[in-house]
Every structure is written in structure tokens, then in C-alpha cells.
Design a protein around this motif. Structure first.
Motif, PDB file in Angstrom:
ATOM      1  N   MET A   1      51.582  39.253  41.164  1.00 44.46           N
ATOM      2  CA  MET A   1      51.385  40.139  40.049  1.00 44.46           C
ATOM      3  C   MET A   1      50.045  39.837  39.376  1.00 44.46           C
ATOM      4  N   SER A   2      49.755  38.547  39.132  1.00 45.32           N
ATOM      5  CA  SER A   2      48.499  38.166  38.487  1.00 45.32           C
ATOM      6  C   SER A   2      47.293  38.640  39.293  1.00 45.32           C
ATOM      7  N   HIS A   3      47.409  38.565  40.595  1.00 45.79           N
ATOM      8  CA  HIS A   3      46.317  38.985  41.476  1.00 45.79           C
ATOM      9  C   HIS A   3      45.902  40.417  41.159  1.00 45.79           C
ATOM     10  N   PHE A   4      46.869  41.325  41.121  1.00 43.57           N
ATOM     11  CA  PHE A   4      46.555  42.741  40.913  1.00 43.57           C
ATOM     12  C   PHE A   4      46.095  43.013  39.480  1.00 43.57           C
ATOM     13  N   ALA A   5      46.702  42.307  38.511  1.00 39.58           N
ATOM     14  CA  ALA A   5      46.318  42.515  37.116  1.00 39.58           C
ATOM     15  C   ALA A   5      44.870  42.112  36.875  1.00 39.58           C
ATOM     16  N   TYR A   6      44.444  41.007  37.464  1.00 38.75           N
ATOM     17  CA  TYR A   6      43.073  40.557  37.213  1.00 38.75           C
ATOM     18  C   TYR A   6      42.050  41.265  38.094  1.00 38.75           C
ATOM     19  N   VAL A   7      42.461  41.752  39.239  1.00 32.77           N
ATOM     20  CA  VAL A   7      41.578  42.665  39.971  1.00 32.77           C
ATOM     21  C   VAL A   7      41.301  43.892  39.108  1.00 32.77           C
ATOM     22  N   ASN A   8      42.338  44.371  38.424  1.00 31.50           N
ATOM     23  CA  ASN A   8      42.167  45.512  37.529  1.00 31.50           C
ATOM     24  C   ASN A   8      41.266  45.163  36.353  1.00 31.50           C
ATOM     25  N   GLN A   9      41.397  43.948  35.810  1.00 32.09           N
ATOM     26  CA  GLN A   9      40.522  43.531  34.709  1.00 32.09           C
ATOM     27  C   GLN A   9      39.067  43.529  35.149  1.00 32.09           C
ATOM     28  N   LEU A  10      38.826  43.062  36.361  1.00 37.78           N
ATOM     29  CA  LEU A  10      37.468  43.056  36.892  1.00 37.78           C
ATOM     30  C   LEU A  10      36.972  44.480  37.115  1.00 37.78           C
ATOM     31  N   ARG A  11      37.861  45.356  37.549  1.00 38.84           N
ATOM     32  CA  ARG A  11      37.486  46.758  37.721  1.00 38.84           C
ATOM     33  C   ARG A  11      37.049  47.384  36.413  1.00 38.84           C
ATOM     34  N   LEU A  12      37.731  47.007  35.334  1.00 35.64           N
ATOM     35  CA  LEU A  12      37.440  47.607  34.037  1.00 35.64           C
ATOM     36  C   LEU A  12      36.245  46.977  33.332  1.00 35.64           C
ATOM     37  N   GLN A  13      36.074  45.658  33.466  1.00 41.23           N
ATOM     38  CA  GLN A  13      35.078  44.962  32.645  1.00 41.23           C
ATOM     39  C   GLN A  13      34.004  44.220  33.435  1.00 41.23           C
ATOM     40  N   GLY A  14      34.157  44.127  34.728  1.00 41.72           N
ATOM     41  CA  GLY A  14      33.163  43.407  35.500  1.00 41.72           C
ATOM     42  C   GLY A  14      31.892  44.218  35.718  1.00 41.72           C
ATOM     43  N   SER A  15      30.773  43.522  35.814  1.00 41.71           N
ATOM     44  CA  SER A  15      29.513  44.190  36.157  1.00 41.71           C
ATOM     45  C   SER A  15      29.528  44.545  37.643  1.00 41.71           C
ATOM     46  N   PRO A  16      28.651  45.435  38.084  1.00 42.92           N
ATOM     47  CA  PRO A  16      28.606  45.751  39.522  1.00 42.92           C
ATOM     48  C   PRO A  16      28.413  44.509  40.393  1.00 42.92           C
ATOM     49  N   ASP A  17      27.577  43.572  39.947  1.00 41.00           N
ATOM     50  CA  ASP A  17      27.361  42.356  40.725  1.00 41.00           C
ATOM     51  C   ASP A  17      28.624  41.495  40.772  1.00 41.00           C
ATOM     52  N   GLN A  18      29.320  41.385  39.627  1.00 39.03           N
ATOM     53  CA  GLN A  18      30.560  40.601  39.599  1.00 39.03           C
ATOM     54  C   GLN A  18      31.627  41.230  40.486  1.00 39.03           C
ATOM     55  N   GLN A  19      31.746  42.543  40.415  1.00 42.80           N
ATOM     56  CA  GLN A  19      32.717  43.241  41.246  1.00 42.80           C
ATOM     57  C   GLN A  19      32.387  43.064  42.727  1.00 42.80           C
ATOM     58  N   ALA A  20      31.124  43.199  43.071  1.00 44.07           N
ATOM     59  CA  ALA A  20      30.730  43.059  44.479  1.00 44.07           C
ATOM     60  C   ALA A  20      31.082  41.669  45.004  1.00 44.07           C
ATOM     61  N   ARG A  21      30.881  40.658  44.159  1.00 42.80           N
ATOM     62  CA  ARG A  21      31.136  39.287  44.610  1.00 42.80           C
ATOM     63  C   ARG A  21      32.629  39.010  44.782  1.00 42.80           C
ATOM     64  N   ILE A  22      33.422  39.301  43.755  1.00 44.54           N
ATOM     65  CA  ILE A  22      34.833  38.905  43.795  1.00 44.54           C
ATOM     66  C   ILE A  22      35.669  39.885  44.593  1.00 44.54           C
ATOM     67  N   TYR A  66      52.455  28.303  32.146  1.00 39.35           N
ATOM     68  CA  TYR A  66      52.970  29.538  32.736  1.00 39.35           C
ATOM     69  C   TYR A  66      51.873  30.224  33.565  1.00 39.35           C
ATOM     70  N   CYS A  67      51.198  29.426  34.358  1.00 43.48           N
ATOM     71  CA  CYS A  67      50.042  29.902  35.126  1.00 43.48           C
ATOM     72  C   CYS A  67      50.487  30.383  36.508  1.00 43.48           C
ATOM     73  N   THR A  68      51.154  31.532  36.528  1.00 36.73           N
ATOM     74  CA  THR A  68      51.736  32.049  37.760  1.00 36.73           C
ATOM     75  C   THR A  68      50.677  32.269  38.833  1.00 36.73           C
ATOM     76  N   GLY A  69      50.918  31.712  39.991  1.00 37.58           N
ATOM     77  CA  GLY A  69      50.028  31.903  41.127  1.00 37.58           C
ATOM     78  C   GLY A  69      48.880  30.927  41.211  1.00 37.58           C
ATOM     79  N   ALA A  70      48.636  30.160  40.151  1.00 36.45           N
ATOM     80  CA  ALA A  70      47.471  29.272  40.145  1.00 36.45           C
ATOM     81  C   ALA A  70      47.550  28.213  41.243  1.00 36.45           C
ATOM     82  N   ALA A  71      48.765  27.732  41.505  1.00 34.18           N
ATOM     83  CA  ALA A  71      48.927  26.657  42.491  1.00 34.18           C
ATOM     84  C   ALA A  71      48.491  27.082  43.885  1.00 34.18           C
ATOM     85  N   PHE A  72      48.505  28.395  44.156  1.00 35.39           N
ATOM     86  CA  PHE A  72      48.179  28.883  45.497  1.00 35.39           C
ATOM     87  C   PHE A  72      46.873  29.682  45.530  1.00 35.39           C
ATOM     88  N   ALA A  73      46.223  29.841  44.378  1.00 36.10           N
ATOM     89  CA  ALA A  73      45.118  30.795  44.268  1.00 36.10           C
ATOM     90  C   ALA A  73      43.772  30.195  44.674  1.00 36.10           C
TER      91      ALA A  73
END
Length: 312
Positions: A1-22, A66-73
Motif C-alpha cells: 500500500m505504501s508503495h503506491f501511495a508514495y508513487v502517487n506523492q511523487l507524481r503530484l509533487q516530484g520534479s521531472p528529474d525526481q520522477q525520472a529517477r525514482i 508503524y513503518c509498513t514495508g520499510a523492512a523490505f523496501a
């Protein structure tokens, strides 16, 4: 779940260079966790973790839980103040960074494999190109929170459906009919017991309602994204709130009623049917359903739109 939520955060607020990298990292199979919540603060959206300017980069310090997914990310987005009292930003921390410690101390009754434990950050160096704005997400109409809540809703709805499927399988294959169903009703199987069939029908109705509200909520988010206004964003949030409440109630109720219809044998530890209730009970605590009902009530009473936030 965290994966998709933060991909969306990057889509909304990331610069083109940040989006291209991640985004390129994501397409290569890299995963994204989270380090968002903290223990011991005034409320769940109160944070102490900070980014402090340190030469040509930033120093990241704090402790998350409560850092869901961090252990495997491979990447761990960390919510932090930019400066001591500055606006919230996201620091994108690669796994293995100096000063980053991931502690496997998650010990809840359910959701055990999410490994949602502690992340400690001590002097983690973060460059400007790995920081995105978070507070700006909520300065205008947004579906950020609604999108994240749709994912949570889908998890709860899936738990409810899985619990119902296991209950029905158990009744068909393993349960015995209760004596009163045999005489005088002639039930040869537990699946022929009219009270069991009635209970399963009620559970099916409850799960179908949650599934329908989930589909409606997802469509509302898509519609808002296609034409984003204060009205469409609020409509999406309220639709998702209704679905989230229904899915939370359904997941907890059906995973509990499973034992009512499946009988004594279903309570044996070896059957592991309690996992559905444990997972539902833990996950539905993520954010209070009662406050979603409150927002729905304010809308019903006087048309008050919920303000943009990450949990609605």
C-alpha cells in the motif's frame, strides 16, 4: 500500500528529474516503504522528525514507528519538517544509507508480515534532489488522501471476502450439521442447515455492499482526477469515506461470524482461521472509521466539505 501511495506523492509533487529517477527505479522492480507515523506525539499528524540544513545537503533525524514495508523496501520515504518548525516534506532515503536503522520490532495481533516496526534516522544525509514537498499537496483540491484510502478499503474488503470464502468452504467440507437441523429439518450437511445458510447469506450481502461501495469510490477518485475541483475532490473523499467505513465493519464482522457458522472445529489453532479477524482488527485501526462517519454526517446536515488531508 505504501508503495503506491508514495508513487502517487511523487507524481503530484516530484520534479521531472525526481520522477525520472525514482519512477525508473520502480520500473526496475524497486519497492517503496514508508516512515511516517511517530510514537508519543500529540496526535497522529504531529511529527518531530526534522531536516536540518548541513552544508550542501540536509541532515535527517528522528524515530518513526508503524513503518509498513520499510523492512523490505529499497526506498524509504520519510515525513519530516523542513527546519525545526517548517512545512512537511518527504525525504527519499535509499536503503543502506548511513544513519538509517530499520528495526524489526512489529508485534501486533495481526498484519504480522507487514513488518511495520521502527525506523531510526540519525544524521542521515539527504540531498536536495531527494526531497519533495508534502504540505503543498493539501493547499488545494486533491485526491491524494482519497487514493490512499481506496487502497486501505480494498485491503479490508479483500479480508472480508476471504473470510467469507473460508467460512463457506468449511461449512461445505468440514462442519457437521447441528442436531436440531438434522431432526426435524433433515439436514445431511452443515451446508443444509437453514440457519447457517441464512447467516452466510447475510455475510454475502454485507461483503457485496462493501465491494460495491469500493468500486463506486474508485470511480469517484478517477472522475475527480479527470476534472479536479473542490467539489469533485470532496465528492471523492466522501465516497471513499463511506466505502472505508463499510469495508472496516464488514471485515471485522464477517471474520468474526466465520466461527459462528463454521462451528467448534474452526476454532482449532491448526486451521488458522483466526488470521482473518486478527488482520481485520489490526488494519481497521489504521485511522478511525468513526471520524469518516462524522464527515459524512457534516455533509448530510449542512453540506460541509471535508478539508484536504491524507486520511480522507
Amino acid at each position: 500500500m505504501s508503495h503506491f501511495a508514495y508513487v502517487n506523492q511523487l507524481r503530484l509533487q516530484g520534479s521531472p528529474d525526481q520522477q525520472a529517477r525514482i519512477f525508473a527505479e520502480v520500473l526496475r522492480g524497486r519497492t517503496i516503504g514508508n516512515a511516517q507515523s511517530e510514537r508519543g506525539t500529540k496526535h497522529v499528524r504531529d511529527f518531530r522528525t526534522t531536516l536540518t540544513r548541513d552544508g550542501d545537503a540536509w541532515r535527517l533525524d528522528g524515530t518513526k514507528f508503524y513503518c509498513t514495508g520499510a523492512a523490505f523496501a529499497d526506498w524509504i520515504p520519510v515525513l519530516a519538517h523542513l527546519g525545526p518548525d517548517g512545512p512537511m516534506h518527504v525525504a527519499w532515503v535509499p536503503r543502506g544509507s548511513d544513519g538509517l536503522e530499520i528495526v524489526d520490532d512489529w508485534d501486533a495481533v495481526g498484519q504480522r508480515t507487514t513488518a511495520s516496526g521502527t525506523v531510526r534516522l540519525e544524521g542521515v544525509r539527504v540531498t536536495d534532489d531527494l526531497i519533495t514537498d508534502y504540505a503543498e499537496t493539501f493547499t488545494g483540491p486533491t485526491t491524494y488522501g482519497a487514493f490512499a484510502q481506496v487502497l486501505h478499503t480494498a485491503i479490508d474488503t479483500g479480508i472480508a471476502r476471504a473470510a467469507l470464502q473460508d467460512a463457506a468452504r468449511f461449512v461445505r467440507e468440514l462442519s457437521r450439521p447441528f442436531a436440531d437441523a438434522v431432526e426435524p429439518h433433515g439436514a445431511e450437511r452443515a451446508a443444509d442447515d437453514p440457519l447457517v445458510v441464512q447467516a452466510l447469506g447475510e455475510m454475502e450481502l454485507e461483503v457485496r455492499a462493501a465491494e460495491s461501495l469500493l468500486a463506486e469510490a474508485a470511480r469517484a477518485v478517477d472522475a475527480a482526477n479527470a476534472d479536479l475541483t473542490e467539489e469533485s475532490a470532496a465528492a471523492a473523499s466522501l465516497s471513499v469515506a463511506a466505502a472505508r467505513v463499510a469495508s472496516s465493519r464488514s471485515a471485522v464482522d464477517v471474520s468474526s461470524r466465520l466461527f459462528e457458522v463454521a462451528g467448534t472445529r474452526s476454532a482449532l489453532a491448526g486451521e488458522s482461521l483466526d488470521r482473518h479477524w486478527r488482520n481485520a482488527r489490526t488494519h481497521t485501526l489504521h485511522d478511525p472509521a468513526a471520524w469518516k462517519v462524522h464527515h459524512l454526517g457534516r455533509w448530510a446536515v449542512d453540506g460541509t466539505r471535508p478539508r484536504p488531508q491524507g486520511q480522507l
